[in-house]
Design a protein around this motif. Structure first.
Motif, PDB file in Angstrom:
ATOM      1  N   LYS A   1       0.780  -1.194   0.123  1.00  0.00           N
ATOM      2  CA  LYS A   1      -0.045  -0.062  -0.151  1.00  0.00           C
ATOM      3  C   LYS A   1       0.912   1.253   0.033  1.00  0.00           C
ATOM      4  O   LYS A   1       1.691   1.525   0.764  1.00  0.00           O
ATOM      5  CB  LYS A   1      -0.924  -0.040   1.198  1.00  0.00           C
ATOM      6  CG  LYS A   1      -2.012  -1.132   1.331  1.00  0.00           C
ATOM      7  CD  LYS A   1      -2.761  -1.094   2.606  1.00  0.00           C
ATOM      8  CE  LYS A   1      -4.112  -1.975   2.329  1.00  0.00           C
ATOM      9  NZ  LYS A   1      -3.495  -3.532   2.454  1.00  0.00           N
TER      10      LYS A   1
ATOM     11  N   PHE B   1       1.595   5.368   0.151  1.00  0.00           N
ATOM     12  CA  PHE B   1       0.959   6.422   0.734  1.00  0.00           C
ATOM     13  C   PHE B   1       1.817   7.717   0.169  1.00  0.00           C
ATOM     14  O   PHE B   1       2.946   7.680   0.542  1.00  0.00           O
ATOM     15  CB  PHE B   1       0.839   6.450   2.129  1.00  0.00           C
ATOM     16  CG  PHE B   1      -0.193   5.554   2.570  1.00  0.00           C
ATOM     17  CD1 PHE B   1      -1.679   5.638   2.792  1.00  0.00           C
ATOM     18  CD2 PHE B   1       0.263   4.236   3.209  1.00  0.00           C
ATOM     19  CE1 PHE B   1      -2.354   4.835   3.491  1.00  0.00           C
ATOM     20  CE2 PHE B   1      -0.539   3.223   3.486  1.00  0.00           C
ATOM     21  CZ  PHE B   1      -1.791   3.492   3.877  1.00  0.00           C
TER      22      PHE B   1
ATOM     23  N   SER C   1      -8.733  16.586   1.314  1.00  0.00           N
ATOM     24  CA  SER C   1      -8.411  15.609   0.524  1.00  0.00           C
ATOM     25  C   SER C   1      -7.367  14.454   1.294  1.00  0.00           C
ATOM     26  O   SER C   1      -7.622  13.309   1.277  1.00  0.00           O
ATOM     27  CB  SER C   1      -7.783  15.704  -0.813  1.00  0.00           C
ATOM     28  OG  SER C   1      -8.719  16.627  -1.499  1.00  0.00           O
ATOM     29  N   PHE C   2      -6.271  15.051   1.894  1.00  0.00           N
ATOM     30  CA  PHE C   2      -5.560  14.082   2.457  1.00  0.00           C
ATOM     31  C   PHE C   2      -6.088  13.537   4.028  1.00  0.00           C
ATOM     32  O   PHE C   2      -6.011  12.404   4.179  1.00  0.00           O
ATOM     33  CB  PHE C   2      -4.198  14.636   2.749  1.00  0.00           C
ATOM     34  CG  PHE C   2      -3.282  13.831   3.759  1.00  0.00           C
ATOM     35  CD1 PHE C   2      -2.229  12.746   3.229  1.00  0.00           C
ATOM     36  CD2 PHE C   2      -3.241  14.092   5.057  1.00  0.00           C
ATOM     37  CE1 PHE C   2      -1.701  12.018   3.681  1.00  0.00           C
ATOM     38  CE2 PHE C   2      -2.428  13.161   5.791  1.00  0.00           C
ATOM     39  CZ  PHE C   2      -1.692  12.143   5.230  1.00  0.00           C
TER      40      PHE C   2
ATOM     41  N   TYR D   1      -9.338  12.975   4.187  1.00  0.00           N
ATOM     42  CA  TYR D   1     -10.158  11.909   3.655  1.00  0.00           C
ATOM     43  C   TYR D   1      -9.394  10.592   3.394  1.00  0.00           C
ATOM     44  O   TYR D   1      -9.868   9.496   3.869  1.00  0.00           O
ATOM     45  CB  TYR D   1     -11.053  12.260   2.578  1.00  0.00           C
ATOM     46  CG  TYR D   1     -11.538  11.011   1.821  1.00  0.00           C
ATOM     47  CD1 TYR D   1     -12.471  10.376   2.333  1.00  0.00           C
ATOM     48  CD2 TYR D   1     -10.840  10.577   0.578  1.00  0.00           C
ATOM     49  CE1 TYR D   1     -13.098   9.172   1.709  1.00  0.00           C
ATOM     50  CE2 TYR D   1     -11.519   9.360   0.322  1.00  0.00           C
ATOM     51  CZ  TYR D   1     -12.601   8.850   0.676  1.00  0.00           C
ATOM     52  OH  TYR D   1     -13.240   7.843  -0.068  1.00  0.00           O
ATOM     53  N   PHE D   2      -8.384  10.837   2.632  1.00  0.00           N
ATOM     54  CA  PHE D   2      -7.713   9.499   2.303  1.00  0.00           C
ATOM     55  C   PHE D   2      -7.025   8.807   3.611  1.00  0.00           C
ATOM     56  O   PHE D   2      -7.122   7.582   3.678  1.00  0.00           O
ATOM     57  CB  PHE D   2      -6.494  10.095   1.542  1.00  0.00           C
ATOM     58  CG  PHE D   2      -5.293   8.870   1.054  1.00  0.00           C
ATOM     59  CD1 PHE D   2      -5.767   8.003   0.246  1.00  0.00           C
ATOM     60  CD2 PHE D   2      -4.128   8.630   2.055  1.00  0.00           C
ATOM     61  CE1 PHE D   2      -4.993   6.939  -0.176  1.00  0.00           C
ATOM     62  CE2 PHE D   2      -3.244   7.503   1.527  1.00  0.00           C
ATOM     63  CZ  PHE D   2      -3.588   6.782   0.541  1.00  0.00           C
TER      64      PHE D   2
ATOM     65  N   PHE E   1     -10.103   7.300   5.677  1.00  0.00           N
ATOM     66  CA  PHE E   1     -10.484   6.119   4.951  1.00  0.00           C
ATOM     67  C   PHE E   1      -9.906   5.013   5.329  1.00  0.00           C
ATOM     68  O   PHE E   1     -10.273   3.771   5.681  1.00  0.00           O
ATOM     69  CB  PHE E   1     -10.695   6.230   3.565  1.00  0.00           C
ATOM     70  CG  PHE E   1     -11.316   4.984   2.658  1.00  0.00           C
ATOM     71  CD1 PHE E   1     -12.688   4.951   2.640  1.00  0.00           C
ATOM     72  CD2 PHE E   1     -10.463   4.209   2.243  1.00  0.00           C
ATOM     73  CE1 PHE E   1     -12.851   3.864   2.015  1.00  0.00           C
ATOM     74  CE2 PHE E   1     -10.734   2.823   1.370  1.00  0.00           C
ATOM     75  CZ  PHE E   1     -12.323   2.700   1.615  1.00  0.00           C
ATOM     76  N   HIS E   2      -8.337   5.145   5.312  1.00  0.00           N
ATOM     77  CA  HIS E   2      -7.631   4.004   5.684  1.00  0.00           C
ATOM     78  C   HIS E   2      -7.753   3.358   7.182  1.00  0.00           C
ATOM     79  O   HIS E   2      -7.604   2.426   7.107  1.00  0.00           O
ATOM     80  CB  HIS E   2      -6.028   4.516   5.451  1.00  0.00           C
ATOM     81  CG  HIS E   2      -5.119   3.221   5.584  1.00  0.00           C
ATOM     82  ND1 HIS E   2      -5.097   2.189   4.649  1.00  0.00           N
ATOM     83  CD2 HIS E   2      -4.499   2.887   6.537  1.00  0.00           C
ATOM     84  CE1 HIS E   2      -3.988   1.380   5.037  1.00  0.00           C
ATOM     85  NE2 HIS E   2      -3.788   1.706   6.275  1.00  0.00           N
TER      86      HIS E   2
ATOM     87  N   ALA F   1     -14.535   9.996   6.538  1.00  0.00           N
ATOM     88  CA  ALA F   1     -14.720   9.004   5.335  1.00  0.00           C
ATOM     89  C   ALA F   1     -16.102   8.745   4.874  1.00  0.00           C
ATOM     90  O   ALA F   1     -16.505   8.901   3.554  1.00  0.00           O
ATOM     91  CB  ALA F   1     -13.948   7.721   5.883  1.00  0.00           C
TER      92      ALA F   1
ATOM     93  N   ASP G   1     -17.692   9.997   1.192  1.00  0.00           N
ATOM     94  CA  ASP G   1     -17.884   8.639   0.030  1.00  0.00           C
ATOM     95  C   ASP G   1     -19.548   8.740  -0.111  1.00  0.00           C
ATOM     96  O   ASP G   1     -20.003   8.657  -1.380  1.00  0.00           O
ATOM     97  CB  ASP G   1     -17.675   7.385   0.908  1.00  0.00           C
ATOM     98  CG  ASP G   1     -16.422   6.954   0.753  1.00  0.00           C
ATOM     99  OD1 ASP G   1     -15.610   7.361  -0.039  1.00  0.00           O
ATOM    100  OD2 ASP G   1     -15.981   6.118   1.470  1.00  0.00           O
TER     101      ASP G   1
END
Length: 487
Positions: free
Chosen positions: A324, A326, A391-392, A394-395, A398-399, A429, A433
């Motif tokens: 993964k 990042f 945006s970061f 959220y990223f 989510f992870h 997250a 979505d």
């Protein structure tokens, strides 16, 4: 011929700077310095001209134009447009594995024989995996080839048997609980006119839409790859497409060695990764739709999600080069962890660090723009930075929800503030979505399934890692990048 079309995004403008040009995107705010030839290519990207036509007009090779367009696609200057029409009609073998799905198989076969494609170019093979419900008699009523065995060997075995018997240049894999749209083959096959393409996946929609679970699955099923064209090379990305709607060049399938028969979950991911490692590129296109009859009972759906999670350990064991990855924008990362610290400590003090990161990023962009002689309103620069930071967030959220939510909930019994952090990342997250995918559910209904979905998946990941004695799912690769990727 490369069957991709590119289109200049809205609100793109060009400005001359001495011996070069700058291309400016308003949303997201993005400034790229380019040469004269690149400007000529960009101006010709209108969503209708082919790469070959642009190459002739600019005295470049088609490959050079493609590489340039892909660069600007990643910079949010261009977007890929769908190709319509096409006159490429190779021979196709449709391979359908099945077991005890007589009623579903009948509807599946009817959809295949209703294809808007050259009928004499399509061969249909049904592989019966030990059915006991009269599947053989049903298949014999259609003009297709039946391969059967008495003992169940699994879908991967069936697909490999079908591929060995196939005569078509293209192998079209379809599950027996799927119903293909009339343009399924026609809309996907044209992309194989590009020699380097080994496989193309099409859109998977939900067949049912009656219950809230049905409507959740329509947009959040892992079989649904989204509404944008995706392109993958032999890099280390995790890109794949599911085998329930996957067309593969027969040559690529043979050279890859087919699908692993000892894997019952994640075998499609493994196949796509191995095929790309052989030097074949692959595409996902949001056309060539099939409707999948998903598991519309909550317990069965969650069990399947858990099974998907267990496959991660096997995949990362078989493909240690895959991790993964990042991309870490330094200031956005510091800002996110400052927010998390403020929640855990119930203190406003860490928010000062988050605010300082934001202001410093704005200042750096203002200085850079001034050096380039560009006049961009301050509010747009602030909006761009805020967009990048969010945006970061959220990223990262989510992870955390995908892999650590169970652990955080358990830790909350020891430290209650951890539950606040869990709520924060979950809301970030889920809200994004819900906004992006727009399921036909109210938010609370969506959130209920969303939480169960992620919890079931990560339980599977944990079980799989323990069983394989690996931490592959939890050992990421960090790549530092500047926030200016969206500048």
């Amino acid at each position: 011929m490369i069957p991709l079309l590119y289109r200049l995004r809205e609100e793109i403008r060009f400005e001359r700077r001495h011996h070069s040009w700058v291309v400016i995107s308003e949303t997201p705010l993005n400034v790229v310095r380019v040469r004269e030839r690149a400007v000529a290519v960009l101006r010709l990207c209108d969503g209708s001209r082919t790469l070959a036509q642009i190459a002739v007009a600019t005295a470049m090779t088609e490959e050079q134009v493609f590489r340039l367009c892909e660069y600007f696609n990643k910079k949010a200057i261009l977007e890929i447009a769908l190709v319509t029409g096409g006159d490429y009609f190779p021979s196709v073998t449709v391979i359908i594995p099945t077991k005890d799905r007589g009623a579903e198989l009948a509807e599946c076969l009817e959809s295949v024989f209703a294809q808007d494609y050259l009928n004499d170019s399509v061969e249909v093979i049904v592989v019966d995996d030990g059915s006991k419900d009269g599947t053989k008699a049903l298949v014999n009523s259609f003009n297709c080839k039946l391969l059967s065995h008495e003992i169940s060997r699994g879908q991967s075995y069936c697909r490999n048997i079908g591929a060995r018997e196939a005569r078509g240049e293209i192998l079209a894999f379809l599950d027996s609980d799927c119903v293909a749209g009339p343009a399924w083959l026609k809309e996907i096959v044209n992309y194989f006119s590009w020699d380097r393409i080994g496989a193309v996946g099409g859109y998977v929609d939900g067949y049912f839409d009656n219950s809230p679970l049905d409507r959740y699955e329509q947009t959040f099923s892992p079989l649904n790859m989204g509404s944008h064209i995706l392109y993958g090379t032999d890099d280390n990305s995790s890109f794949y497409t599911p085998t329930c709607n996957l067309l593969v060049r027969r040559k690529a399938y043979i050279q890859t060695g087919g699908i692993r028969e000892d894997m019952h979950v994640g075998e499609d991911v493994d196949f796509c990764w191995r095929m790309r490692a052989k030097g074949y590129d692959m595409l996902y296109v949001p056309v060539g739709s099939v409707k999948h009859k998903h598991r519309n009972e909550l317990g069965k759906m969650l069990k399947r999600r858990r099974d998907y999670g267990t496959s991660e350990a096997t995949l990362y064991t078989l493909h240690p080069e895959k991790k993964k990855t990042f991309q870490i924008p330094l200031l956005a990362t510091i800002s996110f962890f400052s927010l998390c610290a403020a929640i855990l400590l119930l203190s406003m003090l860490p928010l000062l660090a988050s605010g300082a990161c934001f202001l410093f990023e704005v200042w750096m962009k203002v200085v850079k723009l001034a050096r380039m002689g560009l006049c961009i309103p301050l509010w747009r620069i602030c909006f761009s930075v805020a967009r990048n930071f969010f945006s970061f967030s959220y990223f990262a959220s989510f992870h955390v929800v995908r892999y650590y939510l169970v652990a955080l909930l358990l830790l909350g019994f020891a430290a209650n503030h951890v539950w606040l952090l869990s709520l924060f990342v979950l809301l970030v997250a889920s809200t994004v979505d819900y906004h992006l995918k727009k399921p036909q559910l109210n938010f609370l209904q969506f959130l209920y399934y969303y939480i169960l979905d992620h919890v079931a998946y990560q339980i599977g990941v944990i079980v799989g890692c323990i069983g394989k004695r690996t931490l592959g799912s939890y050992v990421p690769r960090f790549v530092r990048r500047a926030v200016a990727t969206s500048f």
